[in-house]
Design a protein around this motif. Structure first.
Motif: not given
Lengths: 692, 213
Positions: B43, B47-48, B74, B76
């Motif tokens: 990552l 992505d955060f 984080y 998804q």
């Protein structure tokens, strides 16, 4: 680790020896052995003969073990009780656990005194009263410190985790003493011993998500709790109140007095409880020095008081002689304090309204609120005594246990429980009043107003009290069948036994469910120690650039409350770390006196007009600092954390003008270690390089 | 009779210890099973979601915490499984405790992360921080890298489901060792304790019956 195991063996050896010559249960003997060690090493420490004390101790232990084995051989095994085995196994478990996980000191108090003192005593083989150091207080009693020294005697160098192991062994010894009654039932011993082992976790306020440092902190509170509880459990568990067991209570009381200031108060209360029990309940049976009844009571009362006061006054006298400091000066770092006698008298006057004191009234009102877990009307973490909340709830819990024990006992035991309930209630009141005096007259400023660490300071009494309550319930459970009554057709001992089970399982269950095991002694995270590790790295860099053992180092570490200073002081104990600058006042002018005698520190150097509160900062210009460094004999500077003020005001003093340090003091690869080069009264700080 | 009793008592403990040791290995195997199919996923900071922290300008892979409670969140689209989460980074000053929160709630944006679902960082020999979630299915994880504020973090590598050797699943921890050593002892002791109480009770009844007859 071997040193710790040898220390443990010495305790086991002395325990076996004591059990043999005194003909009493082995379960309580590790506690007595540890208390003898505390007194032994305290005496040798005061005579400045610690190494000899250690050698003699271990030789004596070896000799006594050999004598026990040769005179009894197989019969020795008969003496061994389940509690003794559990003590030995649990002690080994902690030694191995700490040797593997290697927890470190992390709390302010561990660096300002408790842990640092243990290190100094080990490194110099002298008491911290005489060794050179930056300890914030030199006059605390040495009991726990010398015990840690004894356990690490054979270690080649000081081990931090060794201190934790030593303290854990002390706790376990008192838990074993409290499990004495169950010697005939292995199942009962295991249950009861495990419950006691869970106590340090039980007496932590419930806060989800906060790391739990039980069993891995070296502050004295749990030790005080275990000694206080252990003494009374030992007393109540001994079958006959005769010379042998009573004489040993004297040793236990002497050791408790020798642990911390407040050990005296706890020992006094313990004395009161024991004395009342002897006078009211054991009057017919007591025998001391071949005397009986009232003569025995008086002689025992006198003997045990002497056991309390001699260590206390001996230590006070010793500190007076050795540090030329009036030990009776109380105050957490503040001068203008008063002696303990003065504090008691002033406090009593305030309490009984002979001379009302507004501060005392305020603190007393806060103490009452704190008892219910509240501050300013709100439930506050500082006042949560145990996993279920306030001291009030713990009081209810203890009273329920005592009431159950009373209902289920026969007549003599009922009397004992009643007398104990009354004397221990008097005790908790006395302890609370004593603490109120401490908050009023000893603590200053914010720490006094907010009753700082209330739960931690009150904990010893409650912890010990619950231990004794469980022991008394156990006494009810283990009454002989013929003497007992029946309730609903079931013998009362059986009901009491199930009571012990219920209470025990309850305590174990809430400890299991409410303790934060993810961040505890069983699961140490390196992220607890990031500050420590960074200090260690700076020290390493300084040593790499050429730090000598003879250097006297002044540490510049801006922006904190002296935490990093004390960590440096701890890491550099071999070298000499100079006390931090403090602006001279009317009472305390270092220009006249040399160095500040009270050891207070100001962490940050600030420009005029920016003085902070107590301990945080001091106004200091470049000229002030140079004059101070000259007076104090510093030879080097270690620049740990810089800031804008240092860069602006002090960079002319540095030969390299603090190149490699940003405008706001950010570290950009600059030098850290500087030598002070004098030209008359002015100085230049030259960076130290290792000559290749 | 007494010999029989001792044998029974010993049998209880032997069985309990056997169960405990078996459970220790079964748990390790189960955790291995849950995580072996997870792919390692590197990552980046992008992505955060950064809370109370900012990316440093002109420097890739660096961020600074702006107050003592920085958070890197984080998530998804679907709930996902996490094995070992690793965070390899250096800081310009000590940051204090580093923890990872996780949540299994769908509405974590409103309900937040519970203090009960919190793991403290451990460290590999090479200095990488790691957190073992053992294949838990979560909706989001939140890294709190420091508790100080003003700390500049230089990130080398962040990985979701980092590789973990088979042996590592059976590595003893303080908690597991104490559970295996103490659990059976305590449970056995309680069982025996109750057994002794029942026996005393029954004996008492027998005596009564004899006395009354």
């Amino acid at each position: 680790m071997i040193a710790l195991i040898l220390g443990l063996f010495s305790i086991l050896a002395v325990s076996l020896f004591l059990a043999k010559i005194k003909k009493c249960s082995l379960s309580g003997m590790p506690l007595v052995a540890i208390c003898i060690a505390i007194i032994w090493f305290s005496i040798f420490g005061m005579l400045n003969l610690l190494v000899m004390g250690g050698v003699l101790w271990y030789i004596a232990c070896l000799a006594s073990l050999a004598w026990c084995i040769f005179t009894e051989k197989k019969q020795l095994l008969v003496r061994i009780t389940p509690a003794f085995i559990l003590f030995s196994v649990a002690s080994l478990f902690f030694i191995v656990l700490f040797a593997v996980t290697q927890p470190m000191f992390s709390q302010w108090d561990e660096f300002t005194f408790w842990g640092a003192a243990c290190k100094i005593v080990k490194d110099t083989n002298q008491l911290y009263t005489v060794a050179q150091s930056n300890l914030i207080a030199r006059s605390y009693q040495p009991g726990l410190i010398v015990f840690s020294y004894m356990m690490q005697f054979f270690g080649s160098s000081f081990m931090e985790y060794g201190v934790f192991a030593a303290f854990a062994i002390l706790y376990l010894a008192s838990f074993a003493a409290a499990s004495t009654l169950w010697a005939k039932t292995k199942a009962g011993t295991i249950l009861v011993f495990s419950v006691f082992c869970a106590f340090p976790f039980l007496f932590t306020g419930y806060q989800a998500g906060v790391a739990n440092f039980s069993y891995m902190n070296c502050m004295a509170d749990t030790a005080l709790a275990c000694l206080f509880g252990g003494i009374l459990c030992f007393y109540f568990s001994s079958k006959e109140k005769t010379g042998k067991s009573l004489a040993m209570t004297g040793i236990l009381l002497a050791a408790l007095t020798n642990v911390k200031d407040i050990g005296l108060a706890l020992a006094g209360i313990a004395w009161f409880i024991i004395f009342c029990d002897i006078v009211f309940c054991e009057y017919k049976n007591v025998m001391f020095c071949k005397l009986r009844k009232w003569k025995a009571c008086i002689v025992y009362g006198f003997y045990s008081l002497v056991c309390i006061f001699i260590p206390f006054f001996a230590w006070s006298k010793y500190v007076l002689i050795v540090t030329q400091q009036d030990r009776s000066n109380l105050g957490s770092g503040g001068s203008g304090g008063m002696s303990q006698m003065e504090m008691l008298i002033t406090g009593m006057k305030a309490l009984f309204r002979i001379q009302p004191d507004a501060v005392f009234d305020d603190r007393a009102a806060k103490m009452v609120q704190g008892f219910f877990g509240k501050y300013d009307g709100q439930i506050t973490p500082n006042f949560q005594l145990w996993l279920f909340g306030s001291a009030f709830r713990m009081l209810l819990f203890i009273l329920v246990v005592l009431a159950a024990a009373w209902v289920l006992s026969n007549k003599p035991l009922r009397k004992q429980i009643l007398v104990f309930t009354i004397t221990s209630l008097v005790g908790v009141l006395a302890f609370g009043i004593f603490l109120t005096f401490t908050y009023t007259y000893v603590f200053k400023g914010g720490e006094s107003e907010t009753l700082k660490d209330y739960a931690r300071y009150t904990m010893p009494y409650w912890f010990g009290w619950l231990m004794i309550a469980l022991v008394l319930l156990g006494k009810a459970a283990l009454q002989r069948g013929e003497e007992s009554k029946q309730i609903l057709g079931i013998g009362t001992p059986l009901i009491a036994k199930s009571g012990v089970l219920v209470v025990g399982v309850f305590i174990l269950a809430i400890v299991l469910m409410r303790t934060n095991w993810q961040a505890s002694v069983l699961n140490v995270s390196p992220s607890f120690y990031t500050e420590r590790i960074s200090v260690q790295q700076v020290v390493l860099k300084a040593k790499d650039s050429g730090m000598d053992p003879d250097d006297r180092v002044y540490i510049i570490s801006q922006g904190d409350n002296a935490t990093r200073f004390y960590m440096f002081s701890y890491e550099l104990a071999d070298e000499k770390v100079v006390p931090l600058y403090k602006a001279p006042t009317e009472e305390n002018d270092w220009r006249v006196e040399g160095v500040f005698p009270d050891g207070t520190t100001a962490a940050s150097l600030v420009p005029a007009g920016e003085e902070g509160g107590y301990k945080e900062s001091a106004v200091c210009t470049a000229e002030d600092l140079v004059a101070y460094l000259k007076a104090v004999g510093a030879t080097h500077i270690l620049l740990d954390v810089s800031d804008g003020y240092i860069q602006k005001e002090f960079s002319p003093l540095f030969f390299d003008e603090l190149e490699g340090w940003g405008e706001d003091g950010q570290y950009e690869g600059g030098n850290r270690y500087y030598e002070i080069v004098w030209q008359g009264d002015t100085a230049t700080f030259m960076p130290v390089y290792v000559s290749v | 009779m007494k010999k029989n009793k001792i044998m029974w008592n010993r049998a209880i403990f032997i069985v309990l210890y056997g169960v405990a040791i078996l459970a220790y290995f079964i748990v390790g195997l189960f955790q291995w099973q849950c995580t072996k199919s997870l792919q390692a996923k590197p990552l980046t900071l992008e992505d955060f979601t950064l809370v109370s922290s900012l990316l440093v300008e002109n420097e890739p892979n660096a961020f600074v915490s702006t107050d003592p409670d920085p958070q890197l969140v984080y998530t998804q689209e679907q709930p996902f499984r996490v094995g070992r989460f690793t965070f390899s980074a250096t800081s310009n000053k000590p940051g204090g405790e580093m923890v990872l929160y996780y949540t299994q709630e769908q509405d974590y944006l409103t309900s937040g992360f519970s203090e009960k679902n919190k793991i403290w960082a451990k460290q590999l020999p090479n200095g990488t921080w790691y957190f073992d979630l053992e294949g838990k299915e979560v909706t989001a994880i939140r890294l709190d890298p420091d508790t100080v504020g003003g700390v500049v973090w230089q990130v080398n590598k962040i990985e979701l489901n980092a590789a973990k050797s088979f042996g590592a699943y059976f590595a003893p921890t303080g908690i597991s060792i104490l559970a295996v050593l103490l659990g059976p002892l305590l449970v056995g002791a309680i069982v025996l304790y109750i057994k002794q109480m029942v026996q005393t009770f029954l004996q008492g009844k027998k005596v009564e019956m004899v006395q009354s007859s």
